[in-house]
Design a protein around this motif. Structure first.
Motif, PDB file in Angstrom:
ATOM      1  N   HIS A   1       1.737   5.163  -2.667  1.00 11.32           N
ATOM      2  CA  HIS A   1       1.572   6.514  -2.127  1.00 11.32           C
ATOM      3  C   HIS A   1       2.904   7.239  -1.935  1.00 11.32           C
ATOM      4  O   HIS A   1       2.920   8.367  -1.446  1.00 11.32           O
TER       5      HIS A   1
ATOM      6  N   LYS B   1       0.415   6.823   6.484  1.00 12.07           N
ATOM      7  CA  LYS B   1      -1.027   7.002   6.607  1.00 12.07           C
ATOM      8  C   LYS B   1      -1.814   5.791   6.101  1.00 12.07           C
ATOM      9  O   LYS B   1      -2.956   5.574   6.511  1.00 12.07           O
ATOM     10  N   VAL B   2      -1.215   5.017   5.186  1.00  9.19           N
ATOM     11  CA  VAL B   2      -1.930   3.875   4.617  1.00  9.19           C
ATOM     12  C   VAL B   2      -1.376   2.540   5.093  1.00  9.19           C
ATOM     13  O   VAL B   2      -1.803   1.484   4.625  1.00  9.19           O
ATOM     14  N   CYS B   3      -0.445   2.568   6.031  1.00 12.72           N
ATOM     15  CA  CYS B   3       0.180   1.322   6.497  1.00 12.72           C
ATOM     16  C   CYS B   3      -0.750   0.597   7.475  1.00 12.72           C
ATOM     17  O   CYS B   3      -1.049   1.123   8.555  1.00 12.72           O
TER      18      CYS B   3
ATOM     19  N   SER C   1       3.184  10.058   3.686  1.00 13.97           N
ATOM     20  CA  SER C   1       2.080   9.504   2.888  1.00 13.97           C
ATOM     21  C   SER C   1       1.999   7.985   3.049  1.00 13.97           C
ATOM     22  O   SER C   1       0.900   7.414   3.090  1.00 13.97           O
ATOM     23  N   CYS C   2       3.141   7.348   3.143  1.00 12.13           N
ATOM     24  CA  CYS C   2       3.195   5.888   3.293  1.00 12.13           C
ATOM     25  C   CYS C   2       2.624   5.461   4.643  1.00 12.13           C
ATOM     26  O   CYS C   2       1.868   4.482   4.742  1.00 12.13           O
TER      27      CYS C   2
ATOM     28  N   TYR D   1       0.834  -1.195   0.000  1.00 11.60           N
ATOM     29  CA  TYR D   1       0.000   0.000   0.000  1.00 11.60           C
ATOM     30  C   TYR D   1       0.877   1.256   0.000  1.00 11.60           C
ATOM     31  O   TYR D   1       0.566   2.261  -0.656  1.00 11.60           O
ATOM     32  N   CYS D   2       1.978   1.192   0.767  1.00 13.73           N
ATOM     33  CA  CYS D   2       2.863   2.339   0.912  1.00 13.73           C
ATOM     34  C   CYS D   2       3.505   2.761  -0.405  1.00 13.73           C
ATOM     35  O   CYS D   2       3.695   3.948  -0.677  1.00 13.73           O
TER      36      CYS D   2
END
Length: 380
Positions: free
Chosen positions: A306, A356-358, A353-354, A302-303
């Motif tokens: 982003h 936030k979606v980890c 940014s990474c 995911y990271c």
């Protein structure tokens, strides 16, 4: 001694690794020849017939000492292995020069086993570059009888192993990998074992005790192991684990004193592979040991989608975990040498940014900063 069939040979399941020989004043370049001679004699008389050295071991002195000591024994009473030192890229144009020097250093006319040393991300391109003539030269030496069996060692990723096998797999007779019960999942050694089994390439094991770190564990872990095998010493569990793995032929152990040698030889007098319950215990211990020091990245990627710098964050975190768990070491810096600077941890701009979606809530920018600092002070 347990022996394993390799083509028309019977190889001792335990091989004497010559990277950690006894030293004088704890100086790696000053091998204690007298003590090494006693250990070699004991090993040969108790069934060990595979001796593994290399160009760079003990600052180049391992081949010299082993050549001198082995001269006292019939040439057909042991199998000698050494390696082309491709871990140093400056050696790539020197395969003929180095090979001839190795024969002289080891005082032999041929090597029973010869390896491309340490195939990894740092050197895979050079190893596959035909202009260096390494592959062709070593095949020629095999044709001439100066190499009896040709193989390679690999510290690289599964993808690097695949690349090497795609290019040279048909000519490789064996492969040496770092394999132990901790790295079976931590370094994905399981996948490497499966790949080599698919290619029907026998496995040689290096680092069965991960540099000795698996020889002594926390008391809680040792107590659990003792409940299952009261008679088994903790280091022996590592060897019994390997006896459970399909394809393993020779297990190399870099023994630094007579006591270690005697214990290991005693272990290899019998074959007692672990059952499923015992393997499960080691897997649980390995997971607990690594989780205490490493980041829980699951490589969901995911990271990556982003990251404005398009860094391969899961791969970088896997190298970070290896570096953290090993308290340094050469594997992470070596792999990093093959990554363009713009894709290394130092390129992280800390935007978050990474993070936030980890799903694991890993503080990725912090890890990248810490990794950058640790790499800057690495000795490799």
């Amino acid at each position: 001694m347990i022996y394993k069939k390799f083509q028309d040979l019977n190889l001792s399941a335990l091989g004497m690794g010559c990277m950690r020989l006894p030293c004088i004043e704890k100086k790696d370049s000053k091998i204690d020849e007298a003590e090494t001679a006693k250990m070699l004699d004991y090993a040969l008389k108790h069934g060990v017939n595979y001796i593994d050295t290399a160009w760079g071991y003990h600052n180049g002195n391992s081949e010299l000492v082993m050549g001198k000591l082995l001269k006292n024994y019939p040439r057909d009473s042991f199998y000698l292995a050494t390696k082309f030192p491709g871990y140093d890229l400056s050696n790539m144009p020197k395969v003929k020069e180095i090979f001839e020097k190795q024969l002289k250093k080891c005082q032999v006319d041929y090597f029973d086993f010869y390896l491309f040393h340490n195939v990894c991300e740092m050197n895979i391109r050079e190893y596959l570059d035909a202009s260096y003539g390494i592959y062709d030269y070593l095949l020629e030496q095999k044709k001439n009888g100066r190499i009896r069996h040709l193989g390679f060692s690999c510290h690289g990723t599964l993808e690097t192993l695949k690349r090497f096998l795609d290019a040279y797999g048909d000519s490789m007779e064996f492969c040496q990998i770092q394999l132990n019960w901790l790295d079976f999942t931590f370094q994905d050694a399981k996948a490497k074992v499966e790949l080599l089994n698919e290619h029907h390439i026998p496995i040689w094991v290096m680092e069965p005790l991960r540099g000795g770190s698996l020889a002594k564990l926390h008391k809680n872990y040792e107590d659990k192991m003792k409940q299952m095998r009261k008679e088994e010493e903790i280091p022996a569990w590592a060897f019994r684990f390997l006896q459970s793995i399909s394809g393993v032929t020779v297990t190399l152990s870099g023994m630094s004193n007579m006591e270690q040698l005697q214990h290991n030889i005693e272990t290899f007098e019998t074959e007692k592979p672990l059952n499923s319950e015992e393997q499960k215990l080691l897997s649980e211990i390995a997971a607990e040991m690594t989780s205490k020091k490493t980041l829980p990245c699951t490589a969901c990627h995911y990271c990556v989608s982003h990251c404005p710098k398009e860094l391969d964050i899961p791969y970088l975190l896997s190298l970070y975990n290896e570096h953290i768990y090993s308290d340094g070491g050469f594997l992470a810096p070596m792999a990093m040498a093959a990554i363009p600077k713009e894709k290394q941890p130092l390129s992280c701009i800390g935007c978050g940014s990474c993070e936030k979606v980890c799903p694991q809530n890993i503080k990725i920018p912090q890890a990248m900063k810490d990794f950058t600092e640790k790499l800057a002070s690495a000795k490799f």
